[in-house]
Enzyme design. Structure first.
Site, PDB file in Angstrom:
ATOM      1  N   VAL A  34      -9.677 -14.481 -16.809  1.00  0.00           N
ATOM      2  CA  VAL A  34      -8.478 -14.473 -17.717  1.00  0.00           C
ATOM      3  C   VAL A  34      -8.333 -14.556 -18.983  1.00  0.00           C
ATOM      4  O   VAL A  34      -6.682 -14.497 -19.779  1.00  0.00           O
ATOM      5  CB  VAL A  34      -7.506 -16.144 -17.505  1.00  0.00           C
TER       6      VAL A  34
ATOM      7  N   THR B  38      -6.376 -14.312 -26.040  1.00  0.00           N
ATOM      8  CA  THR B  38      -5.715 -14.504 -25.990  1.00  0.00           C
ATOM      9  C   THR B  38      -6.426 -14.348 -24.348  1.00  0.00           C
ATOM     10  O   THR B  38      -7.157 -14.144 -23.325  1.00  0.00           O
ATOM     11  CB  THR B  38      -4.453 -13.883 -26.028  1.00  0.00           C
ATOM     12  N   ASN B  39      -5.869 -15.769 -23.730  1.00  0.00           N
ATOM     13  CA  ASN B  39      -5.635 -15.785 -21.860  1.00  0.00           C
ATOM     14  C   ASN B  39      -4.069 -15.116 -21.702  1.00  0.00           C
ATOM     15  O   ASN B  39      -3.366 -15.265 -22.449  1.00  0.00           O
ATOM     16  CB  ASN B  39      -5.343 -17.155 -21.685  1.00  0.00           C
ATOM     17  N   LEU B  40      -5.241 -14.186 -20.615  1.00  0.00           N
ATOM     18  CA  LEU B  40      -3.228 -13.702 -19.695  1.00  0.00           C
ATOM     19  C   LEU B  40      -2.594 -14.899 -19.299  1.00  0.00           C
ATOM     20  O   LEU B  40      -2.569 -14.951 -18.401  1.00  0.00           O
ATOM     21  CB  LEU B  40      -3.539 -13.004 -18.540  1.00  0.00           C
TER      22      LEU B  40
END
Lengths: 234, 234
Positions: A34, B38-40
């Site tokens: 993620v 970032t986190n997807l």
């Protein structure tokens, strides 16, 4: 789409018979399923350039990182995620291309280790080991029979110095420079072209018009505009 | 938009008179002006939930990280970039809200140092120091008069265990769990609801339908569905 078809129909066909390879968008360098490290890029400039080359008659292949943009009319799109995937897609396809335009904001570094499972948060501080990614543009420019290479320099300061250095060190035919503050995520862009003849600022305009300014400059440099006039394409 | 207006008109107004605060999307944690951790997250699930609550009559405020989605009809949107900005926006607005739904994929860590200028690539390896970001949901749930809190757990494995633990440790009223492989970037989602009564799997459906499944469950738990029938809103 009707407008796009009309624009394409009326555009000068300077690049008829030429193949152009364009990269666009960011790359995502995963830490785990993620989390990613990435360079901010909407992909708009690369997509606009791919579209302008296609409208100018080129056979365009667009190697694209993850973006939420529609594929320009008549462009062949190849989707990739990481810098290493982008490198493989570019090196596989570049032979036979007259022009290579590296517009993608390729992440310079990637995590040294990728966790197959989501890392659970725990410690207050964490150290992330990064390794250099391949420099796709430098590799392409160093090929035995390289295409005509266009690089993009997005800088936050010292634009002239960094863009010129990039052009000379990688042996590029053209560098398109801009200040990130004036371009990122926006529809407009203010760019300066750097080539062996010096520094040519283009007027601030939307990215589609800037793309046409670049395409026109390349056509002039490659001697394609007079040829087109002779053929009656204008 | 006509369809959205019709849907909103015919939706049951279970949440009339209630304010709902939703977070959605990723956060970007900058290293420098162009690079981020970032986190997807496409933001689709959070936007769908904000829209469903609004259609169900709630006054919805959506605190959103950077996404390329239109603001749902009737929703008040507040744009933020980093986890710290999201925390400030949420803590400022949460008083007076009956429900807080934390759908954003907040980055757990941010770079310890942010470079004001673009870092020039150089070394083959680089070490990045990260520090923990605030846990916005845990802070909200620990307020003296907390709203009814909904958390989301996106896991790559051990979903039941991690989701239940998240619910108990943070003191949440509801956790919506999913496997990242089945949700990320997609329009469909397969989720399981975890609350004090146990584990309720919802059928695989597009994110709009999943959002309605969650809204219905919350309305039932809060005793709003019967009340609405009595008021003649159905």
């Amino acid at each position: 789409e009707i407008v796009a078809r009309l624009e394409a129909f009326f555009a000068p066909k300077w690049f008829s018979g030429h193949a152009v390879l364009v990269t666009a968008g960011p790359t995502y360098e995963p830490l785990d399923p993620v989390r990613v490290l990435t360079n901010l890029s909407s992909g708009k400039m690369g997509y606009a350039l791919a579209q302008a080359f296609a409208q100018a008659g080129a056979a365009v292949t667009l190697v694209s990182g993850p973006v939420s943009l529609p594929t320009p009319l008549g462009v062949t799109r190849v989707d990739v995620t990481t810098a290493e995937q982008m490198r493989a897609a570019v090196l596989e396809r570049v032979p036979g291309h007259r022009i290579f335009a590296s517009v993608a904001a390729v992440a310079d570094y990637r995590p040294a280790r990728v966790s197959p499972q989501k890392i659970k948060k725990g410690a207050e501080r964490l150290t992330l080991e990064l390794v250099r990614n391949p420099d796709i543009l430098a590799e392409v420019a160093a090929l035995p029979e390289p295409p005509w290479c266009i690089g993009f320099a997005a800088e936050s300061e010292n634009l002239d110095e960094y863009a010129e250095r990039k052009r000379r060190e990688k042996g590029l035919q053209l560098v398109v420079g801009n200040l990130v503050q004036e371009a990122m995520g926006r529809d407009e862009n203010t760019v300066v072209l750097y080539d062996e003849n010096g520094r040519i600022p283009l007027p601030t305009a939307d990215k589609v018009q800037v793309a046409w300014g670049i395409v026109r400059h390349v056509a002039q440099r490659l001697g394609l505009i007079d040829t087109a006039v002779e053929r009656g394409d204008l």
